[in-house]
Every structure is written in structure tokens, then in C-alpha cells.
Design an enzyme around this catalytic site. Structure first.
Site, short mmCIF file in Angstrom:
data_model
loop_
_atom_site.label_atom_id
_atom_site.label_comp_id
_atom_site.label_asym_id
_atom_site.label_seq_id
_atom_site.Cartn_x
_atom_site.Cartn_y
_atom_site.Cartn_z
N LYS A 96 0.81 -1.14 -0.34
CA LYS A 96 0.37 0.03 -0.29
C LYS A 96 1.07 1.47 -0.05
CE LYS A 96 -4.50 -2.13 2.56
NZ LYS A 96 -4.97 -1.69 3.64
N VAL A 97 0.49 1.73 -0.79
CA VAL A 97 1.42 3.52 -0.31
C VAL A 97 -0.33 4.42 -0.86
CG1 VAL A 97 3.49 3.03 -2.40
CG2 VAL A 97 1.60 3.58 -3.34
#
Length: 252
Positions: free
Chosen positions: A115-116
């Protein structure tokens, strides 16, 4: 704070942690999925062994999550590659972009979700379901589908989103004699959806356009053929990830 109290903590900051303990319950979780065929060599370059690719299929997904226990309200977009782990078929989560810090921090730290921060959006524009993903100020993806053109069997929709998912979890050590360091944890994790209720599912004509970006390289998996699409409404729980392969057990 005593040692035994430190060991009870889930994460920092102490007293106001970045995220609470799971599992997390998602109410009215909304999916927009486009399954498409891409170039197999592009997938082989990033999908880690022992996962195998039988057909170069990618599920581009955007999920609207307005009511998530402990995490709140957010939207997420990503790409999941169809893979096989031994005899079990599932999806390898390649990249996920979202607009919520607790969901990002809990997913990365505990379960290895890739995740970013991004700016995904899912909405209805007149008679069209629209999904977009921006990274910073730039558009990375635009997806459209005819809104609720044809109903999908609910059991088929459940099967579509309840496949096992695989993620890489990598943490590096601090005290390696090597200048570049070496991994302290390097694992393949497996997770799956549980306790799910599918409230509705639909399909229709769909299109997906991806735009090149150095830090959000969705377009590295070009769209060669759209195979299927779906719009699914659910309530569900995401189970805690478990290790299914340890890369450090093998000689390097």
C-alpha cells in the site's frame, strides 16, 4: 513504561496508535473490477516465485469503503495478478493505492499489503460507473462501466472476490555486516475474505485506460483485452494474513 507494557503495544505513537487491532469489518464495501489480459513477460518480471502464472490476467480493482471498523471511510485502487500457489489458484497483490493512513499503516506493517498513498475515486456519472486513480496531481487510470446493466449471480460474485490473496512482507535488519543490509523478514503471506454477504452484483460494457507514471506504474501491465467486469456490493471481514512461504529458509 516497563518492558511488559511495551510488549503489549500494537504500534506507535503510544497512547494514540496509528491503527487499532483488527480484524476489520467492512460494511457496504463496493467493488468495481475489470479483469484484463496483459503481457506475460511483464508479469513474470514482478511476480515472485513460488507463485506461477498460467494465463496473463490482471484484475484492476477500485473499492469504496465508507464504513470500516477502526479505519473509517476510504477508497482503494490496485492491481491483482491471477496466480497459482501449488494447486491453489489465487491473486498476487502487486500494488494498492489509498487515501487513508490507518488502513495504509495497518496493512503494510502487519500483513505486507503493498500500500502507498494515492487518490482513487469511485462514483456514478449519469448512467456510468466511473473509477479513477490519481497519483499526486496526475491521472494514472480511468475505468468506466455501464451502470447495473445486467445482474450477476451472487454466488458467482462471491467466488470472484473471495479467492486467496498473496502478498510479500519484507523487513530489513539494522546490524548486517553487509553495506546494503539483508532482510530480517522475507515472506509470502496469504489472506482471504471471510463472513461475507453479497448484497448485489452487476456487469455491463467496460473500458480501462492506464497512463504511464514512474511511481505508480499501472501502465506497465498494458490492457490487451478486457475479459470481464463487475460491480459488487458487500459486507465482509478480512482475515489476518498468515505466512505460507519463507524465503529465508532457502540457501542464498
Amino acid at each position: 513504561m516497563r518492558r511488559e507494557d511495551v510488549l503489549k503495544q500494537l504500534t506507535t505513537p503510544i497512547g494514540a496508535p496509528a491503527f487499532p487491532r483488527g480484524p476489520f469489518r467492512f460494511n457496504n464495501r463496493e467493488y468495481f473490477n475489470i479483469l484484463y489480459r496483459t503481457d506475460i513477460e511483464a508479469l513474470r518480471a514482478v511476480v515472485p516465485e513460488p507463485l506461477e502464472i498460467d494465463d496473463p490476467l490482471v484484475r484492476w480493482e477500485i473499492m469504496r469503503m465508507p464504513d470500516t471498523s477502526g479505519l473509517g471511510d476510504y477508497t482503494e485502487c490496485g492491481q491483482a495478478v491471477q496466480v497459482r500457489f501449488g494447486e491453489e489458484k489465487g491473486e498476487y497483490l502487486h500494488a494498492m493505492y489509498l487515501d487513508n493512513l490507518p488502513a495504509l499503516a495497518s496493512g503494510r506493517e502487519i500483513s505486507g499489503y503493498p500500500k502507498v498513498i494515492g487518490k482513487p475515486r469511485l462514483y456514478v456519472d449519469s448512467d456510468t460507473l466511473v473509477g479513477t486513480m490519481d497519483y499526486g496531481t496526475l491521472r494514472v487510470a480511468t475505468a468506466t462501466m455501464g451502470y447495473k446493466h445486467r445482474a450477476i449471480d451472487l454466488e458467482k460474485a462471491k467466488t470472484e472476490i473471495c479467492v486467496p490473496t498473496f502478498m510479500l512482507k519484507i523487513l530489513w535488519t539494522y546490524d548486517s555486516p553487509k553495506p546494503a543490509g539483508e532482510p530480517r523478514i522475507c515472506e509470502l503471506l496469504r489472506s482471504e475474505i471471510t463472513d461475507i454477504t453479497v448484497k448485489g452484483a452487476w456487469t455491463g460494457p467496460a473500458r480501462l485506460e492506464l497512463f504511464a507514471h514512474a511511481l505508480a506504474p499501472m501502465a506497465d501491465f498494458p490492457v490487451r483485452e478486457i475479459v470481464a467486469c463487475s460491480h459488487i456490493m458487500t459486507d465482509l471481514t478480512l482475515s489476518r494474513a498468515k505466512r505460507c512461504h519463507n524465503y529465508l529458509d532457502q540457501p542464498r
